[in-house]
Design a protein around this motif. Sequence first.
Motif: not given
Length: 125
Positions: A40-41, A45-51, A121-123, A90-91
């Motif tokens: 929120p706000g 953003e990048s979190v993880a990636a795999i080839s 996803v809410t934590v 949370t995002a």
Amino acid sequence: VQLQASGGGLVQAGGSLRLSCVGSGRTFSDYCVGWFRQRPGKERESVAAISWGGGSADYADSVKGRFTISRDIGKNTVTLEMSHLKPEDTAVYYCAAAATMRDFIRGDPNGMEYWGEGTQVTVSS
């Protein structure tokens, strides 16, 4: 290529969730796949990636040691295992695909060629 994300939900801090991204289209296996999130706000953003072959992975510093990305080429599925979740995780999480890892590593969402719909996803603390 179409991407279908699933697996979000509500979890307490310290808990775990698994996100899945299923790709369709015969060229899905040619793409690097990863996850971005948008809190929120905040900017996406990048979190993880795999080839494309699954041999290389990249993680944001904020999730290293807690998140694991993997790829099942036969099932056209990329999975993000999230553990030790924190409220700041949370995002809305988005699955994305690009030809190379470059823009995942740079954290540039404009470089993505395909996007799936987001999953929340809410934590809770």
